[in-house]
Scaffold this active site. Structure first.
Site, PDB file in Angstrom:
ATOM      1  N   ARG A  61       0.824  -1.214   0.000  1.00  0.00           N
ATOM      2  CA  ARG A  61       0.000   0.000   0.000  1.00  0.00           C
ATOM      3  C   ARG A  61       0.862   1.270   0.000  1.00  0.00           C
ATOM      4  O   ARG A  61       0.536   2.247  -0.685  1.00  0.00           O
ATOM      5  CB  ARG A  61      -0.936  -0.008   1.212  1.00  0.00           C
ATOM      6  CG  ARG A  61      -1.871   1.182   1.250  1.00  0.00           C
ATOM      7  CD  ARG A  61      -3.044   0.946   2.187  1.00  0.00           C
ATOM      8  NE  ARG A  61      -4.027   2.013   2.114  1.00  0.00           N
ATOM      9  CZ  ARG A  61      -4.244   2.900   3.087  1.00  0.00           C
ATOM     10  NH1 ARG A  61      -3.542   2.844   4.204  1.00  0.00           N
ATOM     11  NH2 ARG A  61      -5.166   3.821   2.936  1.00  0.00           N
ATOM     12  N   HIS A  65       0.544   4.317  -2.680  1.00  0.00           N
ATOM     13  CA  HIS A  65       0.325   5.700  -2.246  1.00  0.00           C
ATOM     14  C   HIS A  65       1.502   6.609  -2.585  1.00  0.00           C
ATOM     15  O   HIS A  65       1.331   7.812  -2.719  1.00  0.00           O
ATOM     16  CB  HIS A  65       0.016   5.747  -0.749  1.00  0.00           C
ATOM     17  CG  HIS A  65      -1.384   5.339  -0.427  1.00  0.00           C
ATOM     18  ND1 HIS A  65      -2.037   5.690   0.718  1.00  0.00           N
ATOM     19  CD2 HIS A  65      -2.280   4.604  -1.134  1.00  0.00           C
ATOM     20  CE1 HIS A  65      -3.269   5.195   0.709  1.00  0.00           C
ATOM     21  NE2 HIS A  65      -3.434   4.524  -0.396  1.00  0.00           N
ATOM     22  N   GLY A  71       4.224  10.620  -8.704  1.00  0.00           N
ATOM     23  CA  GLY A  71       5.085   9.537  -9.171  1.00  0.00           C
ATOM     24  C   GLY A  71       5.792   8.785  -8.057  1.00  0.00           C
ATOM     25  O   GLY A  71       5.741   9.164  -6.886  1.00  0.00           O
ATOM     26  N   ASN A  93      -3.665   8.598   4.399  1.00  0.00           N
ATOM     27  CA  ASN A  93      -2.495   7.974   5.039  1.00  0.00           C
ATOM     28  C   ASN A  93      -2.532   8.022   6.559  1.00  0.00           C
ATOM     29  O   ASN A  93      -2.041   7.109   7.232  1.00  0.00           O
ATOM     30  CB  ASN A  93      -1.210   8.676   4.568  1.00  0.00           C
ATOM     31  CG  ASN A  93      -0.959   8.483   3.087  1.00  0.00           C
ATOM     32  OD1 ASN A  93      -1.259   7.416   2.528  1.00  0.00           O
ATOM     33  ND2 ASN A  93      -0.413   9.504   2.434  1.00  0.00           N
ATOM     34  N   HIS A 192      -6.072  -5.813  -2.547  1.00  0.00           N
ATOM     35  CA  HIS A 192      -6.901  -5.989  -1.355  1.00  0.00           C
ATOM     36  C   HIS A 192      -7.152  -7.459  -1.026  1.00  0.00           C
ATOM     37  O   HIS A 192      -7.934  -7.750  -0.127  1.00  0.00           O
ATOM     38  CB  HIS A 192      -8.231  -5.231  -1.513  1.00  0.00           C
ATOM     39  CG  HIS A 192      -8.068  -3.741  -1.426  1.00  0.00           C
ATOM     40  ND1 HIS A 192      -9.098  -2.846  -1.588  1.00  0.00           N
ATOM     41  CD2 HIS A 192      -6.969  -2.980  -1.172  1.00  0.00           C
ATOM     42  CE1 HIS A 192      -8.647  -1.609  -1.461  1.00  0.00           C
ATOM     43  NE2 HIS A 192      -7.355  -1.660  -1.213  1.00  0.00           N
TER      44      HIS A 192
HETATM   45  C1  HEM Z   1      -9.074   1.308  -6.152  1.00  0.00           C
HETATM   46  C2  HEM Z   1      -8.904   2.254  -5.266  1.00  0.00           C
HETATM   47  C3  HEM Z   1      -8.479   1.967  -3.862  1.00  0.00           C
HETATM   48  C4  HEM Z   1      -9.087   2.415  -2.738  1.00  0.00           C
HETATM   49  C5  HEM Z   1     -10.319   3.312  -2.670  1.00  0.00           C
HETATM   50  C6  HEM Z   1      -8.376   1.870  -1.624  1.00  0.00           C
HETATM   51  C7  HEM Z   1      -8.679   2.120  -0.311  1.00  0.00           C
HETATM   52  C8  HEM Z   1      -8.117   1.469   0.772  1.00  0.00           C
HETATM   53  C9  HEM Z   1      -8.511   1.655   2.132  1.00  0.00           C
HETATM   54  C10 HEM Z   1      -9.597   2.613   2.622  1.00  0.00           C
HETATM   55  C11 HEM Z   1      -7.754   0.836   2.893  1.00  0.00           C
HETATM   56  C12 HEM Z   1      -7.816   0.688   4.410  1.00  0.00           C
HETATM   57  C13 HEM Z   1      -7.104   1.872   5.039  1.00  0.00           C
HETATM   58  C14 HEM Z   1      -7.505   2.142   6.466  1.00  0.00           C
HETATM   59  O1  HEM Z   1      -7.611   1.205   7.262  1.00  0.00           O
HETATM   60  O2  HEM Z   1      -7.737   3.312   6.756  1.00  0.00           O
HETATM   61  C15 HEM Z   1      -6.870   0.128   2.013  1.00  0.00           C
HETATM   62  C16 HEM Z   1      -5.955  -0.803   2.419  1.00  0.00           C
HETATM   63  C17 HEM Z   1      -5.078  -1.442   1.557  1.00  0.00           C
HETATM   64  N1  HEM Z   1      -4.909  -1.158   0.211  1.00  0.00           N
HETATM   65 FE1  HEM Z   1      -6.136  -0.059  -0.928  1.00  0.00          FE
HETATM   66  N2  HEM Z   1      -7.345   1.107  -2.073  1.00  0.00           N
HETATM   67  C18 HEM Z   1      -7.363   1.138  -3.441  1.00  0.00           C
HETATM   68  C19 HEM Z   1      -6.451   0.547  -4.287  1.00  0.00           C
HETATM   69  C20 HEM Z   1      -5.356  -0.178  -3.866  1.00  0.00           C
HETATM   70  C21 HEM Z   1      -4.287  -0.612  -4.724  1.00  0.00           C
HETATM   71  C22 HEM Z   1      -4.163  -0.289  -6.212  1.00  0.00           C
HETATM   72  C23 HEM Z   1      -3.420  -1.317  -3.950  1.00  0.00           C
HETATM   73  C24 HEM Z   1      -2.135  -1.992  -4.319  1.00  0.00           C
HETATM   74  C25 HEM Z   1      -1.863  -2.481  -5.506  1.00  0.00           C
HETATM   75  C26 HEM Z   1      -3.962  -1.330  -2.613  1.00  0.00           C
HETATM   76  C27 HEM Z   1      -3.419  -1.987  -1.546  1.00  0.00           C
HETATM   77  C28 HEM Z   1      -3.923  -1.977  -0.262  1.00  0.00           C
HETATM   78  C29 HEM Z   1      -3.459  -2.844   0.790  1.00  0.00           C
HETATM   79  C30 HEM Z   1      -2.417  -3.937   0.647  1.00  0.00           C
HETATM   80  C31 HEM Z   1      -4.169  -2.493   1.947  1.00  0.00           C
HETATM   81  C32 HEM Z   1      -3.992  -3.088   3.357  1.00  0.00           C
HETATM   82  C33 HEM Z   1      -2.858  -2.362   4.056  1.00  0.00           C
HETATM   83  C34 HEM Z   1      -2.545  -2.872   5.456  1.00  0.00           C
HETATM   84  O3  HEM Z   1      -3.107  -3.866   5.905  1.00  0.00           O
HETATM   85  O4  HEM Z   1      -1.701  -2.227   6.094  1.00  0.00           O
HETATM   86  N3  HEM Z   1      -5.116  -0.602  -2.586  1.00  0.00           N
HETATM   87  N4  HEM Z   1      -7.103   0.538   0.728  1.00  0.00           N
END
Ligand code: HEM
Ligand SMILES: *[C@@H]1O[C@H](CO)[C@@H](O)[C@H](O)[C@H]1NC(C)=O
Ligand SMILES: *[C@@H]1O[C@H](CO)[C@@H](O)[C@H](O)[C@H]1NC(C)=O
Ligand SMILES: *[C@@H]1O[C@H](CO)[C@@H](O)[C@H](O)[C@H]1NC(C)=O
Length: 319
Positions: A61, A65, A71, A93, A192
């Site tokens: 993540r 970000h 970039g 973040n 995810h």
């Molecule tokens: C499509 C749009 C996306 C949205 C709206 C989104 C949103 C989020 C949100 C809200 C969380 C949880 C954060 C929290 O607890 O506050 C999250 C976690 C995460 N996101 Fe996304 N995300 C997106 C795309 C992606 C992409 C493209 C990747 C990587 C290729 C990604 C990887 C992750 C990972 C691995 C987590 C878990 C992180 C952890 O457990 O520490 N996300 N995302």
């Protein structure tokens, strides 16, 4: 047709931006200057993931970000100071971006092996790939040669990182703004399949939405009350949140997407067929995810003499 003409033709077909941005990155960038780089990163990531599997997700993540805001330039890694506002406290973040200490550990080891040579941006790109691999996901070759930003942008982080409350139209245009197609977006969202999210990011979905499996909603409500407990965590993949597989897409087909934005990918619109394909064919997902990660890793890098090689990933070098 000459090679040069062919290159230009392909560039035009792929869009000029993508082509020029890539021109100076190469997988062999540190082959002579830091031959042990990839082993150092892999070993440190293995230790970190053995200690806590979620770290693989958290680092993936961080890379996403970083790349989406001006970039892949390690801007996200800069700490706020009295006189510098970075990206760590931007809304997407704050209280959720994690894993920075792991990047510090890797950087320290890389500096010990090859001082002042490898960028924090490249370390993050390699660590993200290794996190995915260590959790059972696909591998890919990481283009290298990025340099580190001397600036960061909290306002760009707030505006350009996608929100969990966004609809498909908004998500698609935010990815398009980074040169990524809807197909790239749907594949990358498979990130995810690992990791956790806080209650505050999915509360509205489990209490107020209708395109959700009612049993799933009930289960999630048990640890995410209608109010309070904002930081309580739930897995983004209901089955195997420490395993990089395709069960995230099976969740979406079963209306068990945790975030509103997740379920937008399977809600009767343009991405439904692709989500179904990924839910049935893990190899198709693995291939597309790896290709899209490489593409994301090439978003407007600093190269050549632009930017710097930071000595400490948290602060810009003194002038
Ligand atoms: C499509 C749009 C996306 C949205 C709206 C989104 C949103 C989020 C949100 C809200 C969380 C949880 C954060 C929290 O607890 O506050 C999250 C976690 C995460 N996101 Fe996304 N995300 C997106 C795309 C992606 C992409 C493209 C990747 C990587 C290729 C990604 C990887 C992750 C990972 C691995 C987590 C878990 C992180 C952890 O457990 O520490 N996300 N995302
Ligand atoms: C590493 O490089 C930095 C920046 O060039 C320099 O200030 C420092 O003295 C070097 N450290 C070692 C141990 O060579
Ligand atoms: C998607 O969200 C944007 C921003 O909130 C809104 O302007 C737009 O009307 C929404 N589109 C659809 C199809 O719901
Ligand atoms: C659900 O929607 C109702 C009516 O709009 C609103 O009052 C309530 O705060 C919402 N609950 C959650 C948890 O979003």
């Amino acid at each position: 047709m000459t090679a040069h003409y062919l290159f230009v033709t392909i560039c035009v077909a792929l869009s000029l931006l993508a082509c020029f941005a890539n021109a100076q990155l190469s997988p062999n960038f540190y082959a002579r200057s830091c031959p042990r780089l990839q082993l150092i990163v892999r070993d440190a990531m293995r230790q970190a993931v053995n200690g806590e599997a979620r770290i693989g997700a958290s680092i993936l993540r961080l890379f996403f970000h970083d790349c989406f805001v001006n970039g892949c330039d390690a801007s996200l890694l800069l700490d706020d100071t009295g006189t510098f506002t970075g990206e760590k406290n931007a809304f997407p973040n704050k209280n959720s971006a994690r894993g920075f200490q792991v990047i510090d550990t890797i950087k320290t080891r890389v500096e010990a092996a090859c001082n002042a040579t490898v960028s924090c941006a490249d370390i993050l790109a390699l660590a993200a790939r290794d996190g995915v691999v260590l959790l059972g996901g696909p591998s890919w070759t990481v283009p290298l040669g990025r340099r580190d930003a001397r600036t960061a942008s909290q306002s760009a982080a707030n505006a350009q990182l996608p929100s969990p409350f966004a609809n498909l139209t908004t998500l698609t245009s935010q990815f398009a703004a980074k040169g990524l197609s809807a197909r790239d977006m749907t594949a990358l969202s498979g990130g995810h399949t690992i990791g956790l999210a806080r209650c505050t990011t999915f509360r509205t979905r489990i209490y107020n939405e209708t395109n959700i499996d009612p049993n799933f909603a009930t289960t999630r409500r048990a640890t995410c009350q209608a109010s309070g407990g904002d930081d309580n965590l739930a897995p983004l993949d209901s089955q195997t949140s420490n395993r990089f597989d395709n069960s995230y897409y099976r969740d979406l087909v079963a209306r068990r997407g945790l975030l509103h934005s997740d379920q937008e990918l399977f809600n009767g619109a343009s991405q439904d067929a692709l989500v179904r394909t990924y839910s049935n064919k893990i190899a198709a997902f693995a291939l597309d995810f790896a290709a899209a990660m490489v593409k994301m890793s090439k978003i407007t890098p600093l190269t050549g003499t632009n930017g710097e090689i930071r000595g400490n990933c948290r602060v810009v070098n003194s002038p």
